[in-house]
Design an enzyme around this catalytic site. Structure first.
Site, mmCIF file in Angstrom:
data_model
loop_
_atom_site.group_PDB
_atom_site.id
_atom_site.type_symbol
_atom_site.label_atom_id
_atom_site.label_comp_id
_atom_site.label_asym_id
_atom_site.label_seq_id
_atom_site.Cartn_x
_atom_site.Cartn_y
_atom_site.Cartn_z
ATOM 1 N N HIS A 94 -7.731 1.549 3.058
ATOM 2 C CA HIS A 94 -6.879 0.939 2.033
ATOM 3 C C HIS A 94 -7.062 -0.582 2.011
ATOM 4 O O HIS A 94 -7.038 -1.204 0.953
ATOM 5 C CB HIS A 94 -5.423 1.319 2.298
ATOM 6 C CG HIS A 94 -4.488 0.752 1.293
ATOM 7 N ND1 HIS A 94 -4.636 0.978 -0.061
ATOM 8 C CD2 HIS A 94 -3.424 -0.068 1.422
ATOM 9 C CE1 HIS A 94 -3.686 0.331 -0.712
ATOM 10 N NE2 HIS A 94 -2.951 -0.312 0.167
ATOM 11 N N LYS B 261 -0.365 -6.125 -11.352
ATOM 12 C CA LYS B 261 0.590 -5.037 -11.065
ATOM 13 C C LYS B 261 1.572 -5.469 -9.999
ATOM 14 O O LYS B 261 1.206 -6.106 -9.023
ATOM 15 C CB LYS B 261 -0.181 -3.810 -10.569
ATOM 16 C CG LYS B 261 0.697 -2.683 -10.025
ATOM 17 C CD LYS B 261 -0.127 -1.556 -9.401
ATOM 18 C CE LYS B 261 0.045 -1.496 -7.890
ATOM 19 N NZ LYS B 261 -0.588 -0.316 -7.280
HETATM 20 C C1 R5P Z 1 -2.093 0.585 -3.963
HETATM 21 O O1 R5P Z 1 -2.190 -0.500 -3.419
HETATM 22 C C2 R5P Z 1 -3.165 1.611 -3.966
HETATM 23 O O2 R5P Z 1 -4.430 1.032 -4.111
HETATM 24 C C3 R5P Z 1 -2.934 2.648 -5.054
HETATM 25 O O3 R5P Z 1 -2.965 2.007 -6.312
HETATM 26 C C4 R5P Z 1 -1.609 3.320 -4.878
HETATM 27 O O4 R5P Z 1 -1.428 3.758 -3.563
HETATM 28 C C5 R5P Z 1 -1.483 4.495 -5.839
HETATM 29 O O5 R5P Z 1 -0.211 5.040 -5.675
HETATM 30 P P1 R5P Z 1 0.474 5.890 -6.815
HETATM 31 O O6 R5P Z 1 -0.555 6.884 -7.285
HETATM 32 O O7 R5P Z 1 1.649 6.539 -6.126
HETATM 33 O O8 R5P Z 1 0.905 4.972 -7.904
#
Ligand code: R5P
Length: 312
Positions: A130, A193
């Protein structure tokens, strides 16, 4: 150079482990990874691993049983006098709390890294962490692979034209840039975001030229799919035509399928680092395999060859 290696697997993603073994043309190591009557994990290796180079495949997504199975398997292999233990973690879970960005929060990625090292792993092989900094949470060597070549091969076959690559947040810019470079220098856009809660995402605006273009959103994880849906909505509002998306790790929890249903996305491409259960299948989700990529890396680690050269 060690002469032989063995692959063992927990129960988290047996289909992937078997596919890797088929690619390497070796049998999966014999081990019992079962439960006692009260639910506790019971492990027993059914073959000798003394002096052997051992790879244990187990992604650590929820439930935490998956992580515990990995720790207990490592312990069993260490106590059976393996020469070297590589924890092959296609998806490294507990990575989303990787820094103390607010008071009174843990750094669970570091805690989990400590647990895996303490159990006895000598090396880590993983895909798309991540955050790259998590490599440094381990004091043992970490080989981080990228799913990008697997994804890019797929998208190149589609012969996408007039495209822009979209990073869904600033944390994903490097990953998206790597895609953009390999996809014939495609331009890049970034989404501003903000996360307003662990399950709530608020998308603000797009930085970059997207109007009248097609877009490919590049993310590492698709969990509730709220990010994908909101990013796709904002791109549509900004005049984007067709939208594709890619995310290495398909967690797909909560209302993920509902979000995907209502998202203006033509196709979401993921990999099998996490098994996509039948009930989570969706006609617009395409699953690509990372078995060959992991198989090649395992072979190179065993033969003490370069792993990074897989990506040149
Ligand atoms: C966030 O920092 C990750 O890169 C993903 O964008 C995130 O974990 C996606 O989560 P969800 O599908 O629950 O919005």
């Amino acid at each position: 150079m060690p002469k032989e290696f063995r692959i063992f697997s927990g129960n988290a993603n047996l289909p992937l482990s078997k596919e890797i073994c088929r690619y390497l043309n070796i049998p999966l190591g014999k081990a019992l990874v079962d439960r006692f009557s009260d639910g506790e994990i019971r492990v027993e290796l059914k073959e000798n691993v003394r002096g052997t180079d051992v790879f244990i495949i187990q992604p650590t997504y929820s439930p935490t049983e998956n992580l515990l199975e990995l720790l207990i398997l490592i312990d069993a292999v260490r106590r059976a006098s393996a020469k070297r233990i590589t924890a092959v973690i296609p998806y490294f879970g507990y990575a989303r709390q990787e820094r103390k960005d607010r008071p009174r929060v843990p750094i669970s990625a570091k805690l989990v890294a400590n647990l895996i090292s303490t159990a006895g792993a000598n090396r880590i092989l993983t895909i798309d962490l991540h955050a790259v900094a998590i490599q440094g949470f381990f004091d043992i060597p970490v080989d981080e692979l990228y799913a990008a070549p697997v994804m890019i091969k797929y998208f190149l076959k589609k012969d996408l034209r007039n495209f822009v690559i979209v990073a869904p947040d600033t944390g994903g810019v490097n990953r998206a840039r790597a895609f953009a470079k390999r996809l014939r220098e495609t331009p890049l856009a970034i989404i501003d975001k903000r996360r307003i809660g662990p399950k709530k995402v608020e998308v603000l605006h797009v930085v970059g030229e997207v109007k009248n273009k097609n877009a490919l959103i590049v993310d590492d994880i698709i969990d509730t799919a709220e990010t994908m849906r909101k990013v796709a909505d904002v791109l549509k509002r900004e005049g984007v035509e067709e939208i594709y998306a890619s995310a290495t790790h398909p967690i797909l929890s909560g209302k993920a399928l509902q979000h995907i249903d209502s998202a203006p996305i033509k196709e979401i491409v993921v990999t099998n680092t996490i098994t996509v259960a039948n009930e989570k299948r969706h006609p617009r989700i395409k699953v690509l395999s990372v078995a060959e990529l992991l198989g090649k890396a395992i072979k190179r680690i065993h033969q003490e060859e370069s792993v990074s050269s897989l990506f040149v």
